[in-house]
Design a protein around this motif. Sequence first.
Motif, PDB file in Angstrom:
ATOM      1  N   ILE A 109       0.855  -1.183   0.000  1.00 40.76           N
ATOM      2  CA  ILE A 109       0.000   0.000   0.000  1.00 40.76           C
ATOM      3  C   ILE A 109       0.887   1.229   0.000  1.00 40.76           C
ATOM      4  O   ILE A 109       1.885   1.292   0.721  1.00 40.76           O
ATOM      5  N   SER A 110       0.547   2.169  -0.862  1.00 46.61           N
ATOM      6  CA  SER A 110       1.321   3.401  -0.998  1.00 46.61           C
ATOM      7  C   SER A 110       0.379   4.587  -0.807  1.00 46.61           C
ATOM      8  O   SER A 110      -0.671   4.658  -1.453  1.00 46.61           O
ATOM      9  N   TYR A 111       0.759   5.483   0.095  1.00 44.37           N
ATOM     10  CA  TYR A 111      -0.060   6.647   0.417  1.00 44.37           C
ATOM     11  C   TYR A 111       0.652   7.917  -0.049  1.00 44.37           C
ATOM     12  O   TYR A 111       1.835   8.121   0.250  1.00 44.37           O
ATOM     13  N   ASP A 112      -0.064   8.782  -0.739  1.00 44.99           N
ATOM     14  CA  ASP A 112       0.396  10.141  -1.013  1.00 44.99           C
ATOM     15  C   ASP A 112      -0.394  11.088  -0.117  1.00 44.99           C
ATOM     16  O   ASP A 112      -1.636  11.097  -0.148  1.00 44.99           O
ATOM     17  N   ILE A 113       0.342  11.853   0.680  1.00 44.23           N
ATOM     18  CA  ILE A 113      -0.264  12.735   1.678  1.00 44.23           C
ATOM     19  C   ILE A 113      -0.312  14.136   1.088  1.00 44.23           C
ATOM     20  O   ILE A 113       0.722  14.785   0.905  1.00 44.23           O
TER      21      ILE A 113
END
Length: 259
Positions: free
Chosen positions: A58-62
Motif C-alpha cells: 500500500i502506498s499513500y500520497d499525503i
Amino acid sequence: MPAYFERLDASSFRPTSAVEGAWSVEEQHIAPSLGLIAHVIERDHDARRGGELQLGRISYDILGTIPIECVDLDVRVLRPGRTIELVEAVLSHDGRAAVIARAWLMQSADTAALAGSALPAMPDRHELAPWSAGEIWQGQHVRTVDMRRRQTEPGRAWAWLRPQLPLLEGEDVSPTARLLGLVDIANGITPRMAPAEVAFPNVDLTCHLVAQPEGEWIGFDTTVTVGPAGLGLTDTVLHDHRGPIGTVQQILTVRPMRG
C-alpha cells in the motif's frame, strides 16, 4: 478516548482527540488515518470477494494536513483480477482530498516451506528501554503508543511499538490495518535533527508486507538519511515476534526553521 476514530456512516468517520498531531496539536497525526484507509479497503474487499486476496503493498500520497474533524473515505477498484487487484482509496476532508492510497491485493498461497529472510534480527523488546516520544514530540497521539527504544545515534534506532487504543470504535480491525495505523510513527522514532529546529514531515508512505503481523508489538528497525538539498528518507524494516514482515519508506521534505 475509546479509539482513534468512530464511524458515523458507511463512508464518514469522526476522529477523537487521540489523533492529535506531533507537528501541530490542531492537526491530525496521519498515522491513524493511514490505518483507517487500510481498514476500509479491506472491508470493501471482504464485501465484494469475501477476503480471498491479501494486502501486499500500500502506498499513500499525503496531499496536506487534516484538522481534527470528520473525514470521508471512498474506495474504487482500478484493476480487477482473479488473483491480483489494484484498489484506490481517497480520504477527504470538507470535500478536499487529503490522502490518496493505492493498494495491491494479492492471492494467498502456502509458501511456509520457502519462508525466510537474510535481513538481520532485531533485539527483543525486553532488551530495549521504555521511551516516551513525548520527550521530543507534542500532541496526544504519540502518548497513546507504548514504546521501547534503543538508539545508537540520531537517525538510527530499534524500537518496539504497541498502540494503547483500537483504531476504530466498535469494529474488528485486522492485524494488517492495525499495523498500518502505526507505521507513520517511524519518522519520529529517531530524528537526526531536533523537531523544534528543523521540520521534516513525510509526504508519502509506502509499505510492503510479506506476512500479516502477529502479536501486539511491532518492531521498527529504522534509519533516517538526509541529503544536501532538502530531501530525506526514513527507511524501516518491520518485525513481529517471528522476524521481518515488511518494509516502510517515507520521503521527507527537510526544512530548517528560520529564526
